[in-house]
Design a protein around this motif. Structure first.
Motif, PDB file in Angstrom:
ATOM      1  N   LYS A  55       0.828  -1.210   0.000  1.00 48.56           N
ATOM      2  CA  LYS A  55       0.000   0.000   0.000  1.00 48.56           C
ATOM      3  C   LYS A  55       0.858   1.253   0.000  1.00 48.56           C
ATOM      4  CE  LYS A  55      -4.083   1.942   2.259  1.00 48.56           C
ATOM      5  NZ  LYS A  55      -5.095   1.745   3.314  1.00 48.56           N
ATOM      6  N   SER A  56       1.984   1.219   0.769  1.00 53.87           N
ATOM      7  CA  SER A  56       2.894   2.360   0.790  1.00 53.87           C
ATOM      8  C   SER A  56       3.492   2.612  -0.582  1.00 53.87           C
ATOM      9  CB  SER A  56       4.000   2.117   1.817  1.00 53.87           C
ATOM     10  OG  SER A  56       4.932   3.156   1.793  1.00 53.87           O
ATOM     11  N   THR A  57       3.809   1.530  -1.314  1.00 53.57           N
ATOM     12  CA  THR A  57       4.353   1.684  -2.667  1.00 53.57           C
ATOM     13  C   THR A  57       3.353   2.373  -3.572  1.00 53.57           C
ATOM     14  OG1 THR A  57       5.738  -0.277  -2.435  1.00 53.57           O
ATOM     15  CG2 THR A  57       5.209   0.425  -4.679  1.00 53.57           C
ATOM     16  N   ASN A 183       3.528  -4.117 -11.205  1.00 51.69           N
ATOM     17  CA  ASN A 183       4.115  -5.458 -11.180  1.00 51.69           C
ATOM     18  C   ASN A 183       5.585  -5.441 -10.808  1.00 51.69           C
ATOM     19  OD1 ASN A 183       1.723  -6.631 -11.735  1.00 51.69           O
ATOM     20  ND2 ASN A 183       2.177  -7.257 -13.828  1.00 51.69           N
ATOM     21  N   ALA A 184       6.378  -4.556 -11.429  1.00 52.55           N
ATOM     22  CA  ALA A 184       7.822  -4.561 -11.200  1.00 52.55           C
ATOM     23  C   ALA A 184       8.145  -4.229  -9.746  1.00 52.55           C
ATOM     24  CB  ALA A 184       8.506  -3.568 -12.140  1.00 52.55           C
ATOM     25  N   GLU A 185       7.505  -3.172  -9.194  1.00 57.07           N
ATOM     26  CA  GLU A 185       7.787  -2.804  -7.813  1.00 57.07           C
ATOM     27  C   GLU A 185       7.263  -3.859  -6.839  1.00 57.07           C
ATOM     28  OE1 GLU A 185       6.700   1.746  -8.365  1.00 57.07           O
ATOM     29  OE2 GLU A 185       7.830   1.379  -6.541  1.00 57.07           O
ATOM     30  N   PHE A 186       6.079  -4.432  -7.139  1.00 56.67           N
ATOM     31  CA  PHE A 186       5.556  -5.488  -6.271  1.00 56.67           C
ATOM     32  C   PHE A 186       6.470  -6.708  -6.278  1.00 56.67           C
ATOM     33  CE2 PHE A 186       2.428  -2.834  -5.264  1.00 56.67           C
ATOM     34  CZ  PHE A 186       1.117  -3.060  -5.611  1.00 56.67           C
ATOM     35  N   ALA A 228      -8.562  -5.848   3.099  1.00 63.02           N
ATOM     36  CA  ALA A 228      -9.024  -4.922   2.049  1.00 63.02           C
ATOM     37  C   ALA A 228      -8.090  -3.720   2.016  1.00 63.02           C
ATOM     38  CB  ALA A 228     -10.454  -4.457   2.330  1.00 63.02           C
ATOM     39  N   MET A 229      -7.576  -3.411   0.825  1.00 64.64           N
ATOM     40  CA  MET A 229      -6.693  -2.257   0.629  1.00 64.64           C
ATOM     41  C   MET A 229      -7.526  -1.124   0.014  1.00 64.64           C
ATOM     42  SD  MET A 229      -3.321  -4.246  -0.846  1.00 64.64           S
ATOM     43  CE  MET A 229      -2.419  -2.733  -1.067  1.00 64.64           C
ATOM     44  N   ILE A 230      -7.899  -0.153   0.863  1.00 60.60           N
ATOM     45  CA  ILE A 230      -8.708   0.990   0.399  1.00 60.60           C
ATOM     46  C   ILE A 230      -7.752   2.037  -0.152  1.00 60.60           C
ATOM     47  CG2 ILE A 230     -10.337   2.778   1.071  1.00 60.60           C
ATOM     48  CD1 ILE A 230     -11.243   0.902   3.326  1.00 60.60           C
ATOM     49  N   MET A 231      -7.845   2.308  -1.450  1.00 57.01           N
ATOM     50  CA  MET A 231      -6.869   3.178  -2.108  1.00 57.01           C
ATOM     51  C   MET A 231      -7.404   4.565  -2.426  1.00 57.01           C
ATOM     52  SD  MET A 231      -4.566   1.010  -1.891  1.00 57.01           S
ATOM     53  CE  MET A 231      -3.351   2.147  -2.480  1.00 57.01           C
ATOM     54  N   ASP A 232      -8.747   4.731  -2.534  1.00 58.20           N
ATOM     55  CA  ASP A 232      -9.253   6.074  -2.814  1.00 58.20           C
ATOM     56  C   ASP A 232     -10.444   6.353  -1.898  1.00 58.20           C
ATOM     57  OD1 ASP A 232     -10.947   5.180  -5.954  1.00 58.20           O
ATOM     58  OD2 ASP A 232     -11.351   4.642  -3.879  1.00 58.20           O
ATOM     59  N   SER A 233     -11.233   7.357  -2.206  1.00 57.16           N
ATOM     60  CA  SER A 233     -12.301   7.814  -1.310  1.00 57.16           C
ATOM     61  C   SER A 233     -13.462   6.840  -1.200  1.00 57.16           C
ATOM     62  CB  SER A 233     -12.808   9.180  -1.792  1.00 57.16           C
ATOM     63  OG  SER A 233     -13.300   9.080  -3.128  1.00 57.16           O
TER      64      SER A 233
END
Length: 685
Positions: A55-57, A183-186, A228-233
């Motif tokens: 999530k930080s990435t 993908n690359a960073e993960f 669950a990874m909540i990424m936006d509003s």
């Protein structure tokens, strides 16, 4: 006759076997009982940390798009003309970012970078895309960031699209949108999770990332971490993150390892008993001594290498300091020489002429020292670009006139040819323009022992801008072919060492190149060894079409009455600042330390405070914190000769609205005060 061993000896050997064997059995039973919980705890801990890293990435990449949108908003759209350069830098710094595009308020893709790969997307109307437009419109109108599901792009490939809205005066102006494929960073984050399998799905259930064959990994729910990874509003549109053991038989395999460990422990217990019986501890001690000796040898080798590295670093430091000492003393000698001429009462020139030359020489030296000390900031892009009115042709004539006196003792012919009937007034960074010309011209003089130096100035107006072309051609020593591609590198010189013929720290051309790039210009060089060199500088500035009211007079007329406090423990600095303020029609109270400044700020509501940083009782940072804790609307500006990034960052975090460097001239002072209190001020506290 073999002597019979005492029974006590056998009992001690038996105990040496039974004690470790019992301990191994106890550990085995305890391990077996706690194995399910241990595996569950391990998967929960690993999953929590991994989800945070993933999530930080994503957040770090999102912040890059937010920063670009903020720069456009802060400049009221003026930054649109630079967004491609910024997008290019973002693509270099953020591996997951594949392109950046601008979408208008009507939902039309206006532009995209890089354009070649994504040409087909330009002009695309997203209002016709049911899977794209509703979320884009709803969230952008509310000022929220929107992250799409995993999409197949019209120009090919798959990606997430991140829409960051842009507003000018509460009016929606479209979005800055970035396409990201993580993908690359993960994969790099997953490199250290080789014993685990990972799967991430978007809100539609589409798998966009999988690691270590998640579908064939162990599937016991007890050993699967889910979140669950909540990424936006929209909390309803979250990513589904799952992590489990890659080994489908992880429990049985761990138990097998425990069985093997138990067998090995029992065998080892037997060995311990036998070793005790044969009194082999001496050999163990010998082995430990050998191991210790080997480690000491490795430590000694490492210390020798570090010593050698320290020696090399010391030599490099000494050479650099030696070069820089000579480079800085050269312009200082020019200043001292002018002072001596004035003191001697030379009648060839009027005293005002000497004062002007002395002032310009001092400013040139100050700018040189600042750029040397802050070269890392220049290379990182942390340098402000001023916009002041000036005549490039007049500035160039002044620079050449000053250097004409320098080249007299070398019998060189320094001439200026201006190919312009009427010089125009530009709006741009005069100081950096002067530094670029000064560095290139000084370099030409330094490496020319005989002959001439010709400076040719051309200007033309193109689309309400002044396009400048300045050629500096010399008959000096020239540049070898093998070094012509290195001359703009810092600390690179044509000759080095204590016997080098030409002085310099190897920074002049590097600084000129960085400053030219900062002004969106170019420097071209052609040279032939033994014949000479030609440097061509191309720059563009905004053109002032008609004469404007003098800025100082306009400033005095338009500025409201202000309560100002000047804080500095150096009385000379306070006098200089007070006199500058008086010249532009402003009066200031004075405080000579941080404690006095806090007391005066509590007794009187000041609109503006100029705060020194280094003071004996409490420093400027702490004084600012105390003042801002009660006087929220007072604007505090740091004013210091300390230009390090750490000091600037601490000043801004303490509550300062701006950070200025000493010495500050009148034009810079007017620009800063007008920025906060003029008719078009930003009113930022």
């Amino acid at each position: 006759m073999i002597k019979k061993l005492p029974s006590r000896h056998y009992w001690i050997s038996l105990l040496c076997f039974l004690i470790p064997a019992s301990l191994c059995l106890f550990i085995y039973l305890d391990f077996k009982a706690k194995l399910p919980q241990r595996l569950s705890d391990q998967i929960q801990l690993t999953g929590t940390l991994a989800a945070q890293d993933f999530k930080s990435t994503v957040r770090n990449n999102l912040q890059a798009i937010h920063n670009l949108a903020e720069r456009i908003q802060e400049t009221d759209g003026a930054y649109y003309s630079y967004w491609k350069q910024d997008a290019q830098r973002l693509l270099r710094q953020n591996e997951s970012l594949t392109f950046v595009e601008l979408i208008s308020e009507e939902g039309i893709i206006k532009d995209i970078y890089p354009r070649v790969k994504n040409q087909s997307a330009i002009g695309l109307d997203i209002t016709k895309l049911d899977y794209r437009f509703p979320d884009w419109k709803t969230k952008s109108k509310k000022g929220f960031t929107n992250i799409t599901q995993w999409l197949q792009l019209s120009q090919g490939g798959n990606s997430f699209l991140i829409d960051v809205p842009i507003y000018f005066d509460d009016t929606f102006d479209g979005t800055v949108t970035g396409a990201m494929n993580f993908n690359a960073e993960f994969n790099r984050l997953s490199y250290y999770l080789e014993d685990f399998a990972i799967k991430i799905e978007d809100e539609e259930g589409t798998v966009f990332y999988s690691y270590n064959n998640f579908d064939v990994a162990q599937n016991d729910p007890e050993y699967i971490f889910e979140t669950a990874m909540i990424m936006d509003s929209d909390i309803e549109e979250s990513w589904h993150f799952q992590l489990t053991f890659a080994d489908p038989n992880v429990f049985m395999n761990n138990l097998k390892v425990a069985n093997l460990a138990l067998g090995f422990g029992l065998l080892l217990s037997l060995c311990i008993g036998l070793l005790q019986f044969f009194n082999s501890s001496s050999r163990i001690a010998t082995k430990e001594a050998l191991d210790t000796n080997k480690k000491l040898q490795l430590v000694n080798t490492a210390l020798e290498q570090q010593t050698e590295n320290a020696k090399l670093a010391s030599v490099a430091k000494s050479e650099f300091l030696s070069n820089m000492s000579h480079e800085i003393r050269t312009p200082l000698n020019a200043i001292v020489g002018i002072t001596d001429l004035m003191d001697a009462g030379n009648s060839d020139f009027e005293e005002e002429h000497y004062l002007e030359l002395l002032k310009k020489s001092s400013k040139t030296l100050l700018n040189l020292i600042n750029d040397i000390l802050r070269l890392d900031r220049i290379e990182s892009g942390f340098v402000d670009v001023d916009h002041v009115e000036f005549s490039p042709a007049s500035v160039l004539e002044s620079i050449v006139s000053f250097h004409n006196q320098i080249v007299e003792h070398k019998d060189l012919d320094l001439s200026l040819k201006v190919n312009s009937s009427k010089s125009k007034i530009a709006l741009g960074d005069r100081a950096k323009f002067e530094q670029i010309i000064t560095h290139i011209l000084s370099n030409a003089i330094k490496f020319t022992d005989s002959g001439s130096i010709l400076v040719v100035y051309d200007e033309k107006e193109v689309n309400e801008q002044i396009a400048l072309k300045i050629s500096i051609k010399d008959t000096g020593i020239g540049i070898p072919d093998e070094k012509i591609n290195q001359i703009f590198d810092r600390f690179i010189q044509l000759d080095t060492g204590t016997r080098k013929k030409h002085s310099g720290g190897g920074l002049g051309l590097a600084i000129a190149q960085h400053l030219t790039q900062l002004l969106n210009g170019t420097i071209e060089v052609t040279s032939k060894e033994g014949t000479g060199s030609e440097f061509i500088i191309n720059l563009k500035f905004d053109c002032l079409q008609a004469p404007t009211e003098k800025r100082e007079e306009y400033f005095k007329r338009a500025l409201p009455e202000l309560n100002i406090l000047a804080v500095d423990d150096n009385k000379l600095n306070v006098v200089i600042l007070s006199q500058l303020l008086k010249k532009i029609g402003l009066q200031a109270d004075i405080a000579y330390n941080g404690t006095e400044a806090v007391a005066k700020a509590q007794a009187k509501n000041y609109d503006l405070i100029f705060m020194d940083i280094h003071m004996p009782d409490i420093d400027g940072f702490e004084a600012t914190r105390q003042i801002k804790s009660t006087q929220k609307n007072t604007i505090v500006m740091g004013l210091s000769a300390d230009t390090t990034l750490n000091s600037i960052n601490e000043g801004m975090s303490s509550g300062m609205s701006n950070y200025l460097t000493k010495p500050i001239d009148k034009s810079k002072l007017i620009a800063v005060i007008e920025d906060y209190f003029g008719p078009t001020s930003r009113n930022v506290v």
